[in-house]
Design a protein around this motif. Structure first.
Motif, PDB file in Angstrom:
ATOM      1  N   PHE A 120      28.616  20.815  40.434  1.00 50.07           N
ATOM      2  CA  PHE A 120      29.462  21.988  40.613  1.00 50.07           C
ATOM      3  C   PHE A 120      29.279  22.919  39.417  1.00 50.07           C
ATOM      4  O   PHE A 120      29.348  22.470  38.264  1.00 50.07           O
ATOM      5  CB  PHE A 120      30.932  21.580  40.744  1.00 50.07           C
ATOM      6  N   GLU A 121      29.045  24.192  39.693  1.00 51.58           N
ATOM      7  CA  GLU A 121      28.867  25.194  38.649  1.00 51.58           C
ATOM      8  C   GLU A 121      29.784  26.378  38.926  1.00 51.58           C
ATOM      9  O   GLU A 121      30.060  26.713  40.077  1.00 51.58           O
ATOM     10  CB  GLU A 121      27.419  25.692  38.592  1.00 51.58           C
ATOM     11  N   ALA A 122      30.249  27.016  37.852  1.00 56.56           N
ATOM     12  CA  ALA A 122      31.056  28.233  37.973  1.00 56.56           C
ATOM     13  C   ALA A 122      30.803  29.084  36.741  1.00 56.56           C
ATOM     14  O   ALA A 122      30.559  28.558  35.643  1.00 56.56           O
ATOM     15  CB  ALA A 122      32.536  27.904  38.102  1.00 56.56           C
ATOM     16  N   GLY A 123      30.849  30.410  36.938  1.00 59.62           N
ATOM     17  CA  GLY A 123      30.555  31.264  35.802  1.00 59.62           C
ATOM     18  C   GLY A 123      31.021  32.692  35.997  1.00 59.62           C
ATOM     19  O   GLY A 123      31.782  33.020  36.917  1.00 59.62           O
ATOM     20  N   SER A 124      30.537  33.534  35.126  1.00 60.15           N
ATOM     21  CA  SER A 124      30.934  34.944  35.092  1.00 60.15           C
ATOM     22  C   SER A 124      30.533  35.662  36.367  1.00 60.15           C
ATOM     23  O   SER A 124      29.597  35.268  37.058  1.00 60.15           O
ATOM     24  CB  SER A 124      30.282  35.624  33.888  1.00 60.15           C
ATOM     25  N   TYR A 125      31.273  36.721  36.651  1.00 59.58           N
ATOM     26  CA  TYR A 125      31.026  37.600  37.799  1.00 59.58           C
ATOM     27  C   TYR A 125      31.056  36.841  39.117  1.00 59.58           C
ATOM     28  O   TYR A 125      30.280  37.106  40.033  1.00 59.58           O
ATOM     29  CB  TYR A 125      29.698  38.359  37.622  1.00 59.58           C
ATOM     30  N   GLY A 126      31.973  35.878  39.170  1.00 56.91           N
ATOM     31  CA  GLY A 126      32.221  35.158  40.409  1.00 56.91           C
ATOM     32  C   GLY A 126      31.139  34.184  40.814  1.00 56.91           C
ATOM     33  O   GLY A 126      31.062  33.799  41.985  1.00 56.91           O
ATOM     34  N   TYR A 127      30.324  33.739  39.868  1.00 54.86           N
ATOM     35  CA  TYR A 127      29.253  32.806  40.202  1.00 54.86           C
ATOM     36  C   TYR A 127      29.827  31.424  40.483  1.00 54.86           C
ATOM     37  O   TYR A 127      30.595  30.870  39.696  1.00 54.86           O
ATOM     38  CB  TYR A 127      28.257  32.721  39.044  1.00 54.86           C
ATOM     39  N   ARG A 128      29.436  30.845  41.639  1.00 57.31           N
ATOM     40  CA  ARG A 128      29.862  29.502  42.021  1.00 57.31           C
ATOM     41  C   ARG A 128      28.724  28.822  42.777  1.00 57.31           C
ATOM     42  O   ARG A 128      28.040  29.459  43.591  1.00 57.31           O
ATOM     43  CB  ARG A 128      31.120  29.557  42.898  1.00 57.31           C
ATOM     44  N   LYS A 129      28.546  27.548  42.526  1.00 61.50           N
ATOM     45  CA  LYS A 129      27.477  26.802  43.181  1.00 61.50           C
ATOM     46  C   LYS A 129      27.905  25.353  43.338  1.00 61.50           C
ATOM     47  O   LYS A 129      28.450  24.748  42.411  1.00 61.50           O
ATOM     48  CB  LYS A 129      26.182  26.881  42.360  1.00 61.50           C
ATOM     49  N   GLN A 130      27.646  24.801  44.539  1.00 61.58           N
ATOM     50  CA  GLN A 130      27.969  23.398  44.812  1.00 61.58           C
ATOM     51  C   GLN A 130      26.747  22.733  45.453  1.00 61.58           C
ATOM     52  O   GLN A 130      26.117  23.304  46.347  1.00 61.58           O
ATOM     53  CB  GLN A 130      29.162  23.275  45.762  1.00 61.58           C
ATOM     54  N   VAL A 131      26.432  21.534  44.979  1.00 61.00           N
ATOM     55  CA  VAL A 131      25.280  20.779  45.493  1.00 61.00           C
ATOM     56  C   VAL A 131      25.708  19.339  45.747  1.00 61.00           C
ATOM     57  O   VAL A 131      26.343  18.710  44.891  1.00 61.00           O
ATOM     58  CB  VAL A 131      24.100  20.786  44.498  1.00 61.00           C
ATOM     59  N   LEU A 132      25.389  18.823  46.915  1.00 61.61           N
ATOM     60  CA  LEU A 132      25.604  17.420  47.257  1.00 61.61           C
ATOM     61  C   LEU A 132      24.288  16.866  47.783  1.00 61.61           C
ATOM     62  O   LEU A 132      23.622  17.504  48.603  1.00 61.61           O
ATOM     63  CB  LEU A 132      26.689  17.265  48.323  1.00 61.61           C
ATOM     64  N   SER A 133      23.913  15.678  47.318  1.00 59.43           N
ATOM     65  CA  SER A 133      22.662  15.084  47.801  1.00 59.43           C
ATOM     66  C   SER A 133      22.790  13.576  47.875  1.00 59.43           C
ATOM     67  O   SER A 133      23.633  12.959  47.204  1.00 59.43           O
ATOM     68  CB  SER A 133      21.492  15.465  46.891  1.00 59.43           C
ATOM     69  N   THR A 134      21.938  12.997  48.701  1.00 58.91           N
ATOM     70  CA  THR A 134      21.866  11.542  48.810  1.00 58.91           C
ATOM     71  C   THR A 134      20.431  11.157  49.098  1.00 58.91           C
ATOM     72  O   THR A 134      19.695  11.904  49.759  1.00 58.91           O
ATOM     73  CB  THR A 134      22.803  11.018  49.915  1.00 58.91           C
ATOM     74  N   GLY A 135      20.023  10.022  48.601  1.00 58.43           N
ATOM     75  CA  GLY A 135      18.658   9.555  48.820  1.00 58.43           C
ATOM     76  C   GLY A 135      18.591   8.050  48.684  1.00 58.43           C
ATOM     77  O   GLY A 135      19.470   7.418  48.085  1.00 58.43           O
ATOM     78  N   GLY A 136      17.555   7.462  49.253  1.00 62.03           N
ATOM     79  CA  GLY A 136      17.409   6.021  49.152  1.00 62.03           C
ATOM     80  C   GLY A 136      16.151   5.525  49.836  1.00 62.03           C
ATOM     81  O   GLY A 136      15.397   6.280  50.449  1.00 62.03           O
ATOM     82  N   VAL A 137      15.945   4.228  49.704  1.00 60.89           N
ATOM     83  CA  VAL A 137      14.775   3.552  50.272  1.00 60.89           C
ATOM     84  C   VAL A 137      15.256   2.463  51.208  1.00 60.89           C
ATOM     85  O   VAL A 137      16.136   1.666  50.849  1.00 60.89           O
ATOM     86  CB  VAL A 137      13.887   2.950  49.166  1.00 60.89           C
ATOM     87  N   VAL A 138      14.698   2.424  52.409  1.00 63.24           N
ATOM     88  CA  VAL A 138      15.024   1.391  53.391  1.00 63.24           C
ATOM     89  C   VAL A 138      13.713   0.796  53.881  1.00 63.24           C
ATOM     90  O   VAL A 138      12.972   1.433  54.640  1.00 63.24           O
ATOM     91  CB  VAL A 138      15.827   1.961  54.580  1.00 63.24           C
ATOM     92  N   ASP A 139      13.407  -0.409  53.408  1.00 68.20           N
ATOM     93  CA  ASP A 139      12.140  -1.059  53.749  1.00 68.20           C
ATOM     94  C   ASP A 139      10.972  -0.149  53.367  1.00 68.20           C
ATOM     95  O   ASP A 139      10.856   0.232  52.214  1.00 68.20           O
ATOM     96  CB  ASP A 139      12.104  -1.447  55.227  1.00 68.20           C
ATOM     97  N   ASN A 140      10.152   0.242  54.337  1.00 71.52           N
ATOM     98  CA  ASN A 140       8.986   1.077  54.054  1.00 71.52           C
ATOM     99  C   ASN A 140       9.291   2.573  54.133  1.00 71.52           C
ATOM    100  O   ASN A 140       8.392   3.398  53.985  1.00 71.52           O
ATOM    101  CB  ASN A 140       7.852   0.761  55.036  1.00 71.52           C
TER     102      ASN A 140
END
Length: 707
Positions: free
Chosen positions: A196-216
């Motif tokens: 989550f990011e926030a800053g001047s002049y109304g800057y806002r950013k949200q990132v969600l991620s997921t990753g993984g390995v299943v067998d091959n």
């Protein structure tokens, strides 16, 4: 990028993988000798268990090792390091790269990006010319150019920058070379992540991620949302998108990966200002301009097959759909752009061969990108009547290349290559409400064939230093809209730009220092030059014309130096990174402008970053960027102001790597400066509205969690 490493003055840097491998062989040899020395009567001889450990190389380090074989300027940027501060666009990622100019305007992903003066005076609205952009080796750039909304850096593991003809293996033959963004995967970024990011002049950013390995198989999915109110009046922007890829290893010889990048974006850009306004009224925006992307989509796959002799075949397929509603707000004549590209890439890589008793590695590459559907329609906002329709469907870029690297001796490598290029451009006005009273036609269609040779040499002076040099040829076809779009009822017959380039330099490190120095000179024919012939007003859109110029020179110096200034007993460090660029771009005896400088880019740029980092996770940084003045017109009568920007960054990364927090402050002295400019033909020494204002003092803070 020059990767800082901890090393003592009297020791060489060691590659962790090579070191672990060498230690393992040495230990096995020692134990083997001990076993051989035992008498035959010895019973049940057994080797003791030996465990060899070493840090596993990151994907960025692997890429850096591979690109070190190129006899020319390259760089690898670890995006994880960039993410320790604000990382909202290409400007953030490409900072501190000598020879690269990257500046954002209106706080969006739309950046003016140039390498060695490629597309140096392209009018700003996010278009980038003279550079081939790729994601995971699949072209993003097509006959219609590069859509700027995809340059938001979402889900990128590391970035490869290959200057000029050094991008040969990516079938990139532009003066500026190529930039390849390599995606994060479930193998490189397992687990869940939130930022989550926030800053001047109304800057806002949200990132969600997921990753993984299943067998091959492995998977990675990231969703992002960003918004900003803007510094200039009425320059808000908002975007959201998803990045995903799925990989599968069928067996040790066959693997494949599917990619998806999707993004929606709406933004309003500020108008250009006069130099007086830049200093006294930088938030002014009398003629805002809206752009809307209803869903840019890049889907593709890359399959790799390894033969019994370890040769590899890579097959890449891609589909790129990038619609654009240009002027969806405010414009008197909104434009609806449809662009759909299909691309095929093939790379056959052979290593370990011999030729005349010398070690030989070879490559065969093929790339074809075709505009499967491309057109633009405009209408009058007041009456809803159609103004013009132009069709580009069928335009394409095709490149077939043969390359080889021959090891002439223990310290010398000879690289050679030859590319065959087929360029087709088609632009036809199918309807216009205007009247063509010029000598220009209503349509242009041509096909050009060319060849681009390349030869380079690497020589290892010492175990620490290497010199390199190369001679190459570049071909830059115009993007489709440079021939004409909706502003005029005719088409210009603009042809490919061509250049011959000589480059040489040195790179390496000793003691506390690590860096490189590169010099180049390009003799350019038919350079693609753009000029603003009509400024935007409340009732008329901006009008830009592109044509082939008279012979020009692009030459410069690219220098980077890193230093480990201090290292404490506990591993705390103070490091200094520096990058210097000298740009000398000018005409060669033009009939009108003589040897004038080409407008659009600073002649000199210096960047520096001083950082204190504790092993416990805390870091503090002071950074600076200084750019000299440069002309905004071909007559060299008016110039942009020089500037120096100061910034600071503080952060903490938990030893567990589970969370981190940062504060990123920029333009601490509140400098009023221009990030980019329009290009005028002749300003006659008069102040005119050609400057895009940069952000004043601004602060961004962010926090990230891994779970």
């Amino acid at each position: 990028m020059f990767r800082l490493q901890r090393f003592n003055k009297n020791t060489r840097r060691l590659d962790p993988l090579a070191t672990a491998s060498s230690l393992g062989l040495l230990l096995m040899a020692v134990h083997g000798a001990s076993l051989a020395a035992e008498p035959d009567t010895a019973q049940d001889p057994r080797l003791a268990t030996v465990t060899v450990t070493g840090a596993q190389a990151t994907e960025a380090q692997k890429a850096e090792k591979q690109l070190a074989k190129v006899p020319g300027k390259t760089a690898v940027i670890d995006n994880r390091e960039i993410e320790k501060g604000r990382a909202s666009n290409a400007e953030d990622v490409l900072a501190l790269q000598p020879g690269v100019f990257a500046q954002a305007t209106s706080g969006s992903a739309a950046n003016k990006i140039s390498i060695r003066g490629s597309g140096l005076n392209t009018f700003y609205q996010g278009y980038v010319l003279g550079i081939k952009f790729l994601f995971d080796g699949l072209p993003l750039t097509g006959p219609g150019g590069t859509q700027e909304d995809m340059l938001d850096m979402a889900g990128v593991d590391h970035t490869e920058v290959l200057y000029g003809a050094n991008a040969f293996n990516y079938s990139a033959l532009s003066l500026g070379g190529a930039i390849n963004f390599v995606s994060k995967t479930g193998r490189t970024d397992p687990g869940n992540y939130a930022r989550f990011e926030a800053g001047s002049y109304g800057y806002r950013k949200q990132v969600l991620s997921t990753g993984g390995v299943v067998d091959n198989a492995d998977y990675y999915v990231s969703v992002q949302h960003n918004e900003r109110d803007g510094y200039q009046h009425d320059t808000s922007n908002e975007g959201q998108g998803i990045v995903a890829n799925f990989g599968y290893v069928f067996n040790p010889k066959l693997e494949t990966r599917f990619f998806l990048r999707y993004r929606e974006e709406t933004l309003t850009q500020g108008n250009t200002l006069t130099k007086y306004q830049l200093k006294h009224d930088p938030r002014s925006n009398n003629v805002p301009f809206g752009r809307k992307k209803d869903g840019s989509t890049l889907v593709g796959s890359k399959t790799t097959y390894t033969f019994d002799d370890n040769a590899k075949l890579e097959v890449g397929l891609g589909y790129n759909d990038y619609p654009l509603l240009n002027g969806w707000r405010y414009s008197a004549t909104p434009q609806d752009w449809r662009s759909k590209d299909i691309n095929l890439t093939l790379r056959y890589l052979r290593t370990g061969d011999t030729f005349l008793g010398l070690n030989s590695d070879s490559t065969v590459t093929f790339s074809n990108t075709r505009a499967d559907l491309a057109d633009v329609k405009s209408h009058f906002r007041a009456t809803r009547l159609k103004q013009q329709e132009t069709n580009y469907t069928g335009s394409r870029d095709t490149v077939f290349s043969l390359g080889n690297e021959l090891q002439l001796s223990d310290n010398v490598w000879l690289s050679s290559g030859l590319s065959f290029i087929d360029v087709k451009r088609k632009a036809e006005i199918e309807y216009t409400s205007g009247s063509n009273t010029t000598a220009f036609p209503n349509g242009v269609e041509y096909e050009e064939h060319d060849i681009a040779p390349r030869i380079g040499l690497r020589y290892k002076l010492t175990p620490e230093f290497e010199v390199f040099g190369n001679v190459s040829r570049s071909i830059d076809p115009p993007v489709t809209w440079q021939l004409g779009s909706t502003g005029t009822p005719y088409i210009r017959d603009v042809r490919p730009q061509k250049a011959n380039t000589v480059e040489f330099g040195i790179r390496g490190g000793h003691g506390i220092f690590d860096g490189s120095l590169t010099l180049y000179r390009s003799w350019v024919q038919k350079e693609l030059l753009s000029v603003v012939v009509r400024q935007a007003t409340a009732t008329q859109d901006q009008l830009v014309a592109t044509s082939n110029g008279s012979p020009t020179i692009h030459q410069g110096v690219e220098a980077g130096l890193n230093a480990l200034l201090w290292e404490g007993a506990s591993g705390d460090t103070v490091t200094l990174r520096q990058a210097y660029t000298l740009n000398d771009f000018h005409y060669r005896h033009d009939a009108t402008f003589g040897d004038n400088e080409l407008p659009g880019l600073p002649r000199q740029v210096y960047q520096a970053e001083l950082e204190y980092r504790q092993t416990g996770g805390f870091y503090a940084q002071l950074n600076a960027r200084a750019a000299s003045s440069y002309y905004v017109d071909f007559a060299n009568s008016w110039s942009a102001p020089s500037y120096t920007l100061w910034g600071a960054k503080f952060g903490y990364e938990a030893p567990s790597k589970k969370w981190e927090v940062f504060v990123d402050a920029r333009n601490l002295t509140n400098e009023r400066y221009a990030t980019a400019t329009n290009t005028a033909y002749d300003a006659n020494g008069q102040d005119s509205a050609n400057f895009y204002p940069g952000d004043p003092i601004n602060v961004t803070t962010g926090v990230a969690f891994r779970f």
